[in-house]
Design a protein around this motif. Sequence first.
Motif, PDB file in Angstrom:
ATOM      1  N   ARG A   1     -44.838 -77.458 -49.039  1.00 10.82           N
ATOM      2  CA  ARG A   1     -44.068 -78.328 -49.927  1.00 10.82           C
ATOM      3  C   ARG A   1     -43.003 -77.533 -50.689  1.00 10.82           C
ATOM      4  N   THR A   2     -42.008 -77.061 -49.935  1.00  6.25           N
ATOM      5  CA  THR A   2     -40.953 -76.262 -50.559  1.00  6.25           C
ATOM      6  C   THR A   2     -39.948 -77.125 -51.310  1.00  6.25           C
ATOM      7  N   PHE A   3     -39.885 -78.419 -50.981  1.00  9.41           N
ATOM      8  CA  PHE A   3     -38.919 -79.350 -51.543  1.00  9.41           C
ATOM      9  C   PHE A   3     -37.519 -78.924 -51.168  1.00  9.41           C
ATOM     10  N   SER A   4     -36.517 -79.253 -51.994  1.00 10.73           N
ATOM     11  CA  SER A   4     -35.145 -79.108 -51.511  1.00 10.73           C
ATOM     12  C   SER A   4     -34.548 -77.742 -51.772  1.00 10.73           C
ATOM     13  N   THR A   5     -34.548 -77.287 -52.993  1.00 11.59           N
ATOM     14  CA  THR A   5     -33.897 -76.011 -53.304  1.00 11.59           C
ATOM     15  C   THR A   5     -34.895 -75.094 -53.995  1.00 11.59           C
ATOM     16  N   PHE A   6     -34.812 -73.826 -53.692  1.00 12.65           N
ATOM     17  CA  PHE A   6     -35.761 -72.885 -54.268  1.00 12.65           C
ATOM     18  C   PHE A   6     -35.215 -71.473 -54.154  1.00 12.65           C
ATOM     19  N   SER A   7     -35.772 -70.581 -54.919  1.00 10.35           N
ATOM     20  CA  SER A   7     -35.440 -69.157 -54.855  1.00 10.35           C
ATOM     21  C   SER A   7     -36.592 -68.403 -54.200  1.00 10.35           C
ATOM     22  N   MET A   8     -36.249 -67.298 -53.589  1.00 12.78           N
ATOM     23  CA  MET A   8     -37.260 -66.412 -53.016  1.00 12.78           C
ATOM     24  C   MET A   8     -36.916 -64.983 -53.384  1.00 12.78           C
ATOM     25  N   GLY A   9     -37.895 -64.131 -53.333  1.00 14.39           N
ATOM     26  CA  GLY A   9     -37.638 -62.747 -53.685  1.00 14.39           C
ATOM     27  C   GLY A   9     -38.787 -61.834 -53.349  1.00 14.39           C
ATOM     28  N   TRP A  10     -38.700 -60.614 -53.863  1.00 17.17           N
ATOM     29  CA  TRP A  10     -39.710 -59.596 -53.601  1.00 17.17           C
ATOM     30  C   TRP A  10     -40.086 -58.854 -54.873  1.00 17.17           C
ATOM     31  N   PHE A  11     -41.368 -58.600 -54.998  1.00 18.79           N
ATOM     32  CA  PHE A  11     -41.917 -57.712 -56.005  1.00 18.79           C
ATOM     33  C   PHE A  11     -42.628 -56.595 -55.250  1.00 18.79           C
ATOM     34  N   ARG A  12     -42.986 -55.536 -55.968  1.00 16.65           N
ATOM     35  CA  ARG A  12     -43.778 -54.480 -55.362  1.00 16.65           C
ATOM     36  C   ARG A  12     -44.749 -53.901 -56.378  1.00 16.65           C
ATOM     37  N   GLN A  13     -45.829 -53.350 -55.844  1.00 17.05           N
ATOM     38  CA  GLN A  13     -46.839 -52.745 -56.698  1.00 17.05           C
ATOM     39  C   GLN A  13     -47.309 -51.450 -56.067  1.00 17.05           C
ATOM     40  N   ALA A  14     -47.046 -50.356 -56.763  1.00 24.94           N
ATOM     41  CA  ALA A  14     -47.495 -49.041 -56.317  1.00 24.94           C
ATOM     42  C   ALA A  14     -48.892 -48.782 -56.875  1.00 24.94           C
ATOM     43  N   PRO A  15     -49.646 -47.888 -56.262  1.00 31.47           N
ATOM     44  CA  PRO A  15     -51.004 -47.590 -56.745  1.00 31.47           C
ATOM     45  C   PRO A  15     -51.005 -47.165 -58.204  1.00 31.47           C
ATOM     46  N   GLY A  16     -51.856 -47.787 -58.991  1.00 28.93           N
ATOM     47  CA  GLY A  16     -51.980 -47.432 -60.389  1.00 28.93           C
ATOM     48  C   GLY A  16     -50.876 -47.963 -61.283  1.00 28.93           C
ATOM     49  N   LYS A  17     -49.978 -48.770 -60.728  1.00 31.12           N
ATOM     50  CA  LYS A  17     -48.874 -49.309 -61.513  1.00 31.12           C
ATOM     51  C   LYS A  17     -48.891 -50.826 -61.505  1.00 31.12           C
ATOM     52  N   GLU A  18     -48.159 -51.406 -62.439  1.00 29.97           N
ATOM     53  CA  GLU A  18     -48.052 -52.851 -62.496  1.00 29.97           C
ATOM     54  C   GLU A  18     -47.067 -53.346 -61.432  1.00 29.97           C
ATOM     55  N   ARG A  19     -47.237 -54.597 -61.077  1.00 32.13           N
ATOM     56  CA  ARG A  19     -46.306 -55.209 -60.132  1.00 32.13           C
ATOM     57  C   ARG A  19     -44.937 -55.311 -60.801  1.00 32.13           C
ATOM     58  N   GLU A  20     -43.887 -54.950 -60.057  1.00 31.22           N
ATOM     59  CA  GLU A  20     -42.552 -54.976 -60.630  1.00 31.22           C
ATOM     60  C   GLU A  20     -41.591 -55.775 -59.758  1.00 31.22           C
ATOM     61  N   PHE A  21     -40.609 -56.353 -60.396  1.00 34.46           N
ATOM     62  CA  PHE A  21     -39.583 -57.126 -59.716  1.00 34.46           C
ATOM     63  C   PHE A  21     -38.672 -56.205 -58.913  1.00 34.46           C
ATOM     64  N   VAL A  22     -38.290 -56.647 -57.720  1.00 33.82           N
ATOM     65  CA  VAL A  22     -37.385 -55.877 -56.879  1.00 33.82           C
ATOM     66  C   VAL A  22     -36.054 -56.618 -56.707  1.00 33.82           C
ATOM     67  N   VAL A  23     -36.121 -57.843 -56.204  1.00 29.08           N
ATOM     68  CA  VAL A  23     -34.887 -58.576 -55.908  1.00 29.08           C
ATOM     69  C   VAL A  23     -35.211 -60.043 -55.712  1.00 29.08           C
ATOM     70  N   ALA A  24     -34.232 -60.908 -55.982  1.00 25.44           N
ATOM     71  CA  ALA A  24     -34.395 -62.340 -55.748  1.00 25.44           C
ATOM     72  C   ALA A  24     -33.070 -62.926 -55.277  1.00 25.44           C
ATOM     73  N   ILE A  25     -33.182 -64.034 -54.556  1.00 19.84           N
ATOM     74  CA  ILE A  25     -32.006 -64.731 -54.060  1.00 19.84           C
ATOM     75  C   ILE A  25     -32.176 -66.215 -54.305  1.00 19.84           C
ATOM     76  N   GLY A  26     -31.132 -66.839 -54.810  1.00 18.44           N
ATOM     77  CA  GLY A  26     -31.184 -68.251 -55.093  1.00 18.44           C
ATOM     78  C   GLY A  26     -30.905 -69.094 -53.869  1.00 18.44           C
ATOM     79  N   TRP A  27     -30.914 -70.415 -54.074  1.00 19.44           N
ATOM     80  CA  TRP A  27     -30.623 -71.317 -52.963  1.00 19.44           C
ATOM     81  C   TRP A  27     -29.231 -71.031 -52.412  1.00 19.44           C
ATOM     82  N   SER A  28     -28.291 -70.777 -53.296  1.00 17.55           N
ATOM     83  CA  SER A  28     -26.984 -70.315 -52.872  1.00 17.55           C
ATOM     84  C   SER A  28     -27.087 -68.847 -52.526  1.00 17.55           C
ATOM     85  N   THR A  29     -26.816 -68.490 -51.298  1.00 14.35           N
ATOM     86  CA  THR A  29     -27.070 -67.121 -50.850  1.00 14.35           C
ATOM     87  C   THR A  29     -26.192 -66.094 -51.534  1.00 14.35           C
TER      88      THR A  29
END
Length: 125
Positions: A27-55
Amino acid sequence: QVQLVESGGGLVQAGDSLRLSCAASGRTFSTFSMGWFRQAPGKEREFVVAIGWSTENTYYADSVKGRFTISRDNAKNTVYLQMNSLKPEDTAVYYCAFSHSWRPAPMARGGVNYWGQGTQVTVSS
């Protein structure tokens, strides 16, 4: 519900490139953003990059600007992360993220509705 399936992780050497993919379904519906986070050992998850519906609307963490490029294919509900000039400090589990917001900026502040299962990226020195 939205399901995210990632692929493309692996073991590479410093300076190499790697491409991650993430396909969204459900159920993605019409418009949405997607992106990536990463988590290294012993560290918190951190934001990497995101892209909106408009590329053209992208948002990068400073640590990856100039090395990583995000793109998406809206017809396939798929986002790609091209990672170049990889460094050992890029080693982490990379998680695909989905937001019902059409803008990518909220994702950088933790605005994520769904997560992928994660894919391991290991960069050896």
